[in-house]
Design a protein around this motif. Structure first.
Motif, PDB file in Angstrom:
ATOM      1  N   VAL A 187       0.813  -1.270  -0.105  1.00  0.00           N
ATOM      2  CA  VAL A 187      -0.081   0.017  -0.160  1.00  0.00           C
ATOM      3  C   VAL A 187       0.846   1.349   0.045  1.00  0.00           C
ATOM      4  CG1 VAL A 187      -2.160  -0.960   1.085  1.00  0.00           C
ATOM      5  CG2 VAL A 187      -0.264  -0.218   2.559  1.00  0.00           C
ATOM      6  N   GLY A 188       0.450   2.376  -0.381  1.00  0.00           N
ATOM      7  CA  GLY A 188       0.888   3.534  -0.214  1.00  0.00           C
ATOM      8  C   GLY A 188       1.465   4.178  -1.639  1.00  0.00           C
ATOM      9  N   GLY A 189       1.313   3.322  -2.558  1.00  0.00           N
ATOM     10  CA  GLY A 189       1.688   3.804  -4.047  1.00  0.00           C
ATOM     11  C   GLY A 189       0.902   3.423  -5.121  1.00  0.00           C
ATOM     12  N   PRO A 190       1.145   3.781  -6.345  1.00  0.00           N
ATOM     13  CA  PRO A 190       0.262   3.437  -7.447  1.00  0.00           C
ATOM     14  C   PRO A 190       0.538   1.749  -7.837  1.00  0.00           C
ATOM     15  CG  PRO A 190       2.075   4.774  -8.121  1.00  0.00           C
ATOM     16  CD  PRO A 190       1.969   4.776  -6.774  1.00  0.00           C
ATOM     17  N   VAL A 191      -0.744   1.243  -7.915  1.00  0.00           N
ATOM     18  CA  VAL A 191      -0.669  -0.234  -8.390  1.00  0.00           C
ATOM     19  C   VAL A 191      -1.301  -0.152  -9.792  1.00  0.00           C
ATOM     20  CG1 VAL A 191      -1.462  -2.514  -7.972  1.00  0.00           C
ATOM     21  CG2 VAL A 191      -1.012  -1.213  -5.732  1.00  0.00           C
ATOM     22  N   VAL A 192      -0.512  -0.295 -10.605  1.00  0.00           N
ATOM     23  CA  VAL A 192      -0.911  -0.483 -12.119  1.00  0.00           C
ATOM     24  C   VAL A 192      -1.594  -1.765 -12.463  1.00  0.00           C
ATOM     25  CG1 VAL A 192      -0.258   0.082 -14.499  1.00  0.00           C
ATOM     26  CG2 VAL A 192       1.041   1.414 -12.440  1.00  0.00           C
ATOM     27  N   THR A 193      -2.744  -1.889 -12.445  1.00  0.00           N
ATOM     28  CA  THR A 193      -3.416  -3.240 -12.503  1.00  0.00           C
ATOM     29  C   THR A 193      -3.586  -3.537 -13.849  1.00  0.00           C
ATOM     30  OG1 THR A 193      -5.468  -2.210 -12.781  1.00  0.00           O
ATOM     31  CG2 THR A 193      -4.606  -2.467 -10.480  1.00  0.00           C
ATOM     32  N   LEU A 194      -3.600  -2.651 -14.981  1.00  0.00           N
ATOM     33  CA  LEU A 194      -4.019  -3.076 -16.273  1.00  0.00           C
ATOM     34  C   LEU A 194      -5.270  -3.666 -16.345  1.00  0.00           C
ATOM     35  CD1 LEU A 194      -0.637  -4.523 -17.766  1.00  0.00           C
ATOM     36  CD2 LEU A 194      -1.487  -1.988 -17.828  1.00  0.00           C
ATOM     37  N   ASP A 195      -6.237  -3.560 -15.355  1.00  0.00           N
ATOM     38  CA  ASP A 195      -7.627  -4.046 -15.151  1.00  0.00           C
ATOM     39  C   ASP A 195      -8.351  -2.815 -15.700  1.00  0.00           C
ATOM     40  OD1 ASP A 195      -9.448  -6.016 -15.143  1.00  0.00           O
ATOM     41  OD2 ASP A 195      -9.453  -5.936 -13.076  1.00  0.00           O
ATOM     42  N   GLU A 196      -9.711  -2.854 -15.557  1.00  0.00           N
ATOM     43  CA  GLU A 196     -10.615  -1.851 -15.905  1.00  0.00           C
ATOM     44  C   GLU A 196     -10.465  -0.761 -15.086  1.00  0.00           C
ATOM     45  OE1 GLU A 196     -14.616  -3.287 -15.742  1.00  0.00           O
ATOM     46  OE2 GLU A 196     -14.440  -4.339 -17.713  1.00  0.00           O
ATOM     47  N   VAL A 197     -10.159  -0.650 -13.833  1.00  0.00           N
ATOM     48  CA  VAL A 197      -9.503   0.558 -13.141  1.00  0.00           C
ATOM     49  C   VAL A 197      -7.963   0.330 -13.148  1.00  0.00           C
ATOM     50  CG1 VAL A 197      -9.464   1.566 -10.874  1.00  0.00           C
ATOM     51  CG2 VAL A 197     -11.533   0.355 -11.484  1.00  0.00           C
ATOM     52  N   GLU A 198      -7.356   1.070 -13.903  1.00  0.00           N
ATOM     53  CA  GLU A 198      -5.950   0.840 -14.284  1.00  0.00           C
ATOM     54  C   GLU A 198      -4.844   1.196 -13.171  1.00  0.00           C
ATOM     55  OE1 GLU A 198      -5.796   3.252 -17.784  1.00  0.00           O
ATOM     56  OE2 GLU A 198      -6.178   1.662 -19.095  1.00  0.00           O
ATOM     57  N   VAL A 199      -5.416   1.963 -12.251  1.00  0.00           N
ATOM     58  CA  VAL A 199      -4.241   2.377 -11.048  1.00  0.00           C
ATOM     59  C   VAL A 199      -5.110   2.222  -9.581  1.00  0.00           C
ATOM     60  CG1 VAL A 199      -2.765   3.801 -10.278  1.00  0.00           C
ATOM     61  CG2 VAL A 199      -2.906   3.717 -12.487  1.00  0.00           C
ATOM     62  N   ALA A 200      -4.687   1.461  -8.918  1.00  0.00           N
ATOM     63  CA  ALA A 200      -5.214   1.206  -7.449  1.00  0.00           C
ATOM     64  C   ALA A 200      -4.373   1.849  -6.450  1.00  0.00           C
ATOM     65  CB  ALA A 200      -5.687  -0.122  -7.229  1.00  0.00           C
ATOM     66  N   GLY A 201      -4.891   1.795  -5.252  1.00  0.00           N
ATOM     67  CA  GLY A 201      -3.967   2.290  -4.074  1.00  0.00           C
ATOM     68  C   GLY A 201      -3.386   1.133  -3.306  1.00  0.00           C
ATOM     69  N   GLY A 202      -3.729  -0.233  -3.625  1.00  0.00           N
ATOM     70  CA  GLY A 202      -2.953  -1.151  -2.738  1.00  0.00           C
ATOM     71  C   GLY A 202      -3.422  -2.614  -3.127  1.00  0.00           C
ATOM     72  N   ILE A 203      -2.828  -3.528  -2.846  1.00  0.00           N
ATOM     73  CA  ILE A 203      -2.956  -4.827  -3.368  1.00  0.00           C
ATOM     74  C   ILE A 203      -2.737  -5.740  -2.243  1.00  0.00           C
ATOM     75  CG2 ILE A 203      -0.515  -5.049  -4.117  1.00  0.00           C
ATOM     76  CD1 ILE A 203      -1.843  -6.671  -6.562  1.00  0.00           C
ATOM     77  N   ALA A 204      -3.491  -6.888  -2.133  1.00  0.00           N
ATOM     78  CA  ALA A 204      -3.238  -8.070  -1.153  1.00  0.00           C
ATOM     79  C   ALA A 204      -3.306  -9.190  -1.756  1.00  0.00           C
ATOM     80  CB  ALA A 204      -4.486  -8.134  -0.030  1.00  0.00           C
ATOM     81  N   VAL A 205      -2.322 -10.085  -1.125  1.00  0.00           N
ATOM     82  CA  VAL A 205      -1.972 -11.417  -1.793  1.00  0.00           C
ATOM     83  C   VAL A 205      -2.043 -12.461  -0.610  1.00  0.00           C
ATOM     84  CG1 VAL A 205      -0.334 -12.961  -2.577  1.00  0.00           C
ATOM     85  CG2 VAL A 205      -0.331 -10.504  -3.316  1.00  0.00           C
ATOM     86  N   ARG A 206      -3.057 -13.559  -0.857  1.00  0.00           N
ATOM     87  CA  ARG A 206      -2.932 -14.752  -0.054  1.00  0.00           C
ATOM     88  C   ARG A 206      -2.492 -16.079  -0.556  1.00  0.00           C
ATOM     89  NH1 ARG A 206      -8.160 -15.199   1.010  1.00  0.00           N
ATOM     90  NH2 ARG A 206      -7.986 -13.336   2.587  1.00  0.00           N
ATOM     91  N   GLY A 207      -1.574 -16.649  -0.361  1.00  0.00           N
ATOM     92  CA  GLY A 207      -1.100 -18.065  -0.768  1.00  0.00           C
ATOM     93  C   GLY A 207      -0.616 -17.499  -2.311  1.00  0.00           C
ATOM     94  N   GLU A 208      -1.045 -18.114  -3.581  1.00  0.00           N
ATOM     95  CA  GLU A 208      -0.249 -18.012  -4.577  1.00  0.00           C
ATOM     96  C   GLU A 208      -1.241 -16.606  -5.499  1.00  0.00           C
ATOM     97  OE1 GLU A 208       1.206 -22.084  -6.410  1.00  0.00           O
ATOM     98  OE2 GLU A 208      -0.653 -21.666  -6.776  1.00  0.00           O
ATOM     99  N   HIS A 209      -2.163 -16.241  -5.020  1.00  0.00           N
ATOM    100  CA  HIS A 209      -3.211 -15.499  -5.725  1.00  0.00           C
ATOM    101  C   HIS A 209      -3.546 -13.961  -4.873  1.00  0.00           C
ATOM    102  CE1 HIS A 209      -4.111 -19.570  -7.161  1.00  0.00           C
ATOM    103  NE2 HIS A 209      -4.474 -19.036  -8.186  1.00  0.00           N
ATOM    104  N   ILE A 210      -3.824 -13.020  -6.023  1.00  0.00           N
ATOM    105  CA  ILE A 210      -4.178 -11.754  -5.413  1.00  0.00           C
ATOM    106  C   ILE A 210      -5.654 -11.839  -5.022  1.00  0.00           C
ATOM    107  CG2 ILE A 210      -5.059  -9.531  -6.105  1.00  0.00           C
ATOM    108  CD1 ILE A 210      -2.830 -10.057  -8.517  1.00  0.00           C
ATOM    109  N   VAL A 211      -5.738 -11.397  -3.601  1.00  0.00           N
ATOM    110  CA  VAL A 211      -7.283 -11.528  -3.247  1.00  0.00           C
ATOM    111  C   VAL A 211      -7.991 -10.179  -3.055  1.00  0.00           C
ATOM    112  CG1 VAL A 211      -6.715 -13.626  -1.681  1.00  0.00           C
ATOM    113  CG2 VAL A 211      -6.377 -11.403  -0.691  1.00  0.00           C
ATOM    114  N   ALA A 212      -7.202  -9.118  -3.129  1.00  0.00           N
ATOM    115  CA  ALA A 212      -7.785  -7.690  -3.181  1.00  0.00           C
ATOM    116  C   ALA A 212      -6.875  -6.811  -3.994  1.00  0.00           C
ATOM    117  CB  ALA A 212      -8.164  -7.178  -1.904  1.00  0.00           C
ATOM    118  N   VAL A 213      -7.633  -5.815  -4.752  1.00  0.00           N
ATOM    119  CA  VAL A 213      -6.695  -4.844  -5.335  1.00  0.00           C
ATOM    120  C   VAL A 213      -8.009  -3.486  -5.093  1.00  0.00           C
ATOM    121  CG1 VAL A 213      -6.092  -3.558  -7.330  1.00  0.00           C
ATOM    122  CG2 VAL A 213      -5.741  -6.230  -6.904  1.00  0.00           C
ATOM    123  N   GLY A 214      -7.355  -2.324  -4.730  1.00  0.00           N
ATOM    124  CA  GLY A 214      -8.404  -1.260  -4.671  1.00  0.00           C
ATOM    125  C   GLY A 214      -8.101  -0.074  -3.754  1.00  0.00           C
ATOM    126  N   ASP A 215      -8.848   0.477  -3.291  1.00  0.00           N
ATOM    127  CA  ASP A 215      -8.373   1.706  -2.399  1.00  0.00           C
ATOM    128  C   ASP A 215      -7.354   1.557  -1.417  1.00  0.00           C
ATOM    129  OD1 ASP A 215      -9.557   3.451  -3.985  1.00  0.00           O
ATOM    130  OD2 ASP A 215     -11.332   3.566  -2.706  1.00  0.00           O
TER     131      ASP A 215
END
Length: 561
Positions: free
Chosen positions: A39-67
């Motif tokens: 958290v605390g920087g631009p997460v360039v997702t390349l998804d529909e919302v191209e830039v998010a504010g944070g990302i969370a990972v559990r195990g092998e996968h991403i579980v959250a991307v958002g504010d």
């Protein structure tokens, strides 16, 4: 093979994101903690919302991307939290055409910046080598790095040593020999032309030591010093770890041996791969369909898992910088009075028979083609394979595709051909201007044209022909800048988002992994990197020297500064 359209993918990803949101609501805001939160920087997702504010990972996968505030809800007692402080998170980068890291036991010319430095390196090796023994250089250099911007020819090499046969290996398509080497292999002015090759001469007709493509067969290099299997596997791990330090999370080997594949498979089985690998087997150099049938019987089936997969078969139809097969002749003096159009390294009929054979066997073709005439031949072959069984959805590959023409794009779309392109122009621009003229050189690898023609395209390096750094790739395709020839056709430059998309999502599409990799979204595999500067905002030429602070593959940190 089933194809998932980009529209369907967006719907699936949107559903995953909605599912995560509903889960939060249903749990009253309580969520299972993540293993890693950034958290605390631009997460360039390349998804529909191209830039998010944070990302969370559990195990092998991403579980959250958002504010940032929403993502911080995934922090638990055991969660590792990385405060980005303005740094960017990007999807992990990929190299679609990686042979090796470079180096080797030969003379190292990669650091030479002048002919004098190159010759001094060869002379130093000669000083410690018994007279008469062969001296060979490593291949990971190019004349574009030298201030003279030309090759060292026979007369130059004779200055380094006259008592040792010298073979300068330049990339994958050319040798340059000194006089002692020409004499060792009985090559003199009476030598006959070699089909699919070129034997270089000075203006007065004397041999200048150049042997290009099939003409290299006149020379038999000494075998490399034997190394045990365990050491070779460690070399692979070290190379992959070097790539991970530069932000690569996946590589594609464009044509290798069964022995190398088995070593990579063992590393995969032992959990030692720090990057994901797509592997292509190399078609026999003979170009014979019969030889291809025989060797195919020894290869494992196409397919695999997210760590190692067999992705097809690498073929080739023309030369490289100095031998790409063109519709129009080369610039003089390379055009030899308008007669030299480059090199066709495999006859037409055996090539077409070979790709038809691959189609019947259910294997995928990926064909090296530099010049526009070579692309003509590749697409003719692919049409023949399509007549056996439709190719649409199989994603057969055009490798390199330096000089596509407008009439190529409709055929590529019809057949579903994808383009695997690299940053050769960044390094080789001066040579290409000499060989092909300024207009053709400036058109080399027109990324914007591919994209505007709706051709799926991915990016890479062709290492060691061009050094392995993926940031040179992104710098070149966003600016069209080169090492020593300035900017060539900046109209073909693309935005940083589009270049990143080709280096990540485009690669995932190339390897049939777009439903699992290539963007940062809930449910996708957690392949991501942290850059030292904000990717979208740092001023040019920041990408050329970008540092990577963290590389994560499948939720596992494989590199941290």
């Amino acid at each position: 093979m089933e194809v998932t359209t980009p529209g369907l993918l967006r719907a699936v990803r949107g559903g995953l994101a909605l599912f995560v949101g509903l889960s939060l609501t249903a749990c009253g805001g309580g969520v299972e903690p993540a293993d890693l939160v950034l958290v605390g920087g631009p997460v360039v997702t390349l998804d529909e919302v191209e830039v998010a504010g944070g990302i969370a990972v559990r195990g092998e996968h991403i579980v959250a991307v958002g504010d940032e505030a929403d993502v911080r809800r995934y922090v638990g007692e055991a969660t590792r939290v990385i405060e980005l402080e303005g740094r960017s998170v990007l999807p992990g980068l990929a190299d679609n055409h990686f042979h090796s890291i470079g180096g080797g036991p030969g003379v190292d010319l990669s650091g030479a910046r002048s002919l004098e430095e190159a010759l001094n390196a060869i002379a130093a090796r000669a000083d410690e080598t018994p007279a008469g023994e062969i001296i060979v250089t490593n291949s990971d250099w190019h004349e574009g790095q030298l201030v003279e911007q030309r090759l060292p020819y026979r007369a130059d090499l004779d200055q380094a040593t006259s008592s040792h046969p010298v073979v300068v290996v330049r990339g994958g398509h050319e040798y340059i020999l000194n006089s002692a080497a020409l004499e060792r292999w009985d090559i003199d002015e009476s030598v006959q032309p070699v089909a699919g090759g070129r034997i270089g001469r000075y203006a007065d007709g004397r041999l200048n030591g150049e042997l290009v493509d099939r003409a290299k067969d006149l020379v038999e290099l000494p075998p490399r010093p034997a190394r045990d299997r365990a050491a070779e596997k460690e070399d692979l791990v070290d190379a992959y770890q070097t790539l991970a330090r530069r932000g690569l999370t996946a590589v594609r080997h464009p044509g290798g041996s069964l022995e190398q594949y088995e070593m990579i498979r063992e590393l995969r089985d032992d959990g030692r791969l720090p990057v994901r690998v797509e592997y292509l087997f190399r078609a026999p150099r003979s170009g014979s369909p019969e030889d291809l049938r025989a060797v195919m019987a020894t290869w494992p089936d196409q397919g695999g898992d997210d760590w190692l997969a067999v992705g097809g078969v690498k073929l080739g139809v023309d030369g490289g910088f100095e031998g790409g097969l063109m519709r129009e002749p080369y610039e003089e003096p390379w055009g030899e009075g308008g007669t030299f159009h480059g090199l066709q390294t495999v006859p037409r009929e055996p090539f077409i028979e070979s790709v038809v054979e691959l189609r019947r066997a259910g294997r995928r073709a990926a064909t090296h083609a530099v010049g526009d005439a070579a692309i003509d031949l590749v697409l003719d072959g692919y049409r023949a394979a399509d007549a056996v069984a439709p190719l649409d959805g199989e994603r057969w590959v055009l490798e390199h595709g330096f000089i596509p023409r407008d009439d190529h794009f409709p055929v590529m779309r019809e057949l579903g051909v994808v383009a695997s392109v690299q940053d050769h122009l960044y390094l080789a621009a001066p040579s290409l201007v000499e060989y092909w003229g300024p207009d053709r050189a400036a058109w080399t690898t027109p990324l914007r044209a591919y994209m505007e023609a709706d051709i799926s395209v991915s990016l890479g390096t062709d290492s060691p022909v061009v050094p392995y750094d993926p940031w040179w790739v992104l710098h070149h395709f966003t600016t069209r800048g080169t090492i020593s020839a300035g900017v060539l056709d900046d109209a073909q430059g693309v935005s940083r988002l589009d270049a990143l998309r080709a280096a990540t999502e485009g690669y995932a599409y190339l390897v049939f992994a777009e439903d699992r990799r290539g963007i940062l979204a809930p449910g996708m595999l957690a392949d991501l990197i942290v850059t030292s500067e904000p990717y979208l905002e740092c001023p040019d030429p920041c990408l050329e020297t970008m540092e990577v602070d963290l590389t994560v593959v499948g939720g596992r940190i494989v590199w941290e500064r």
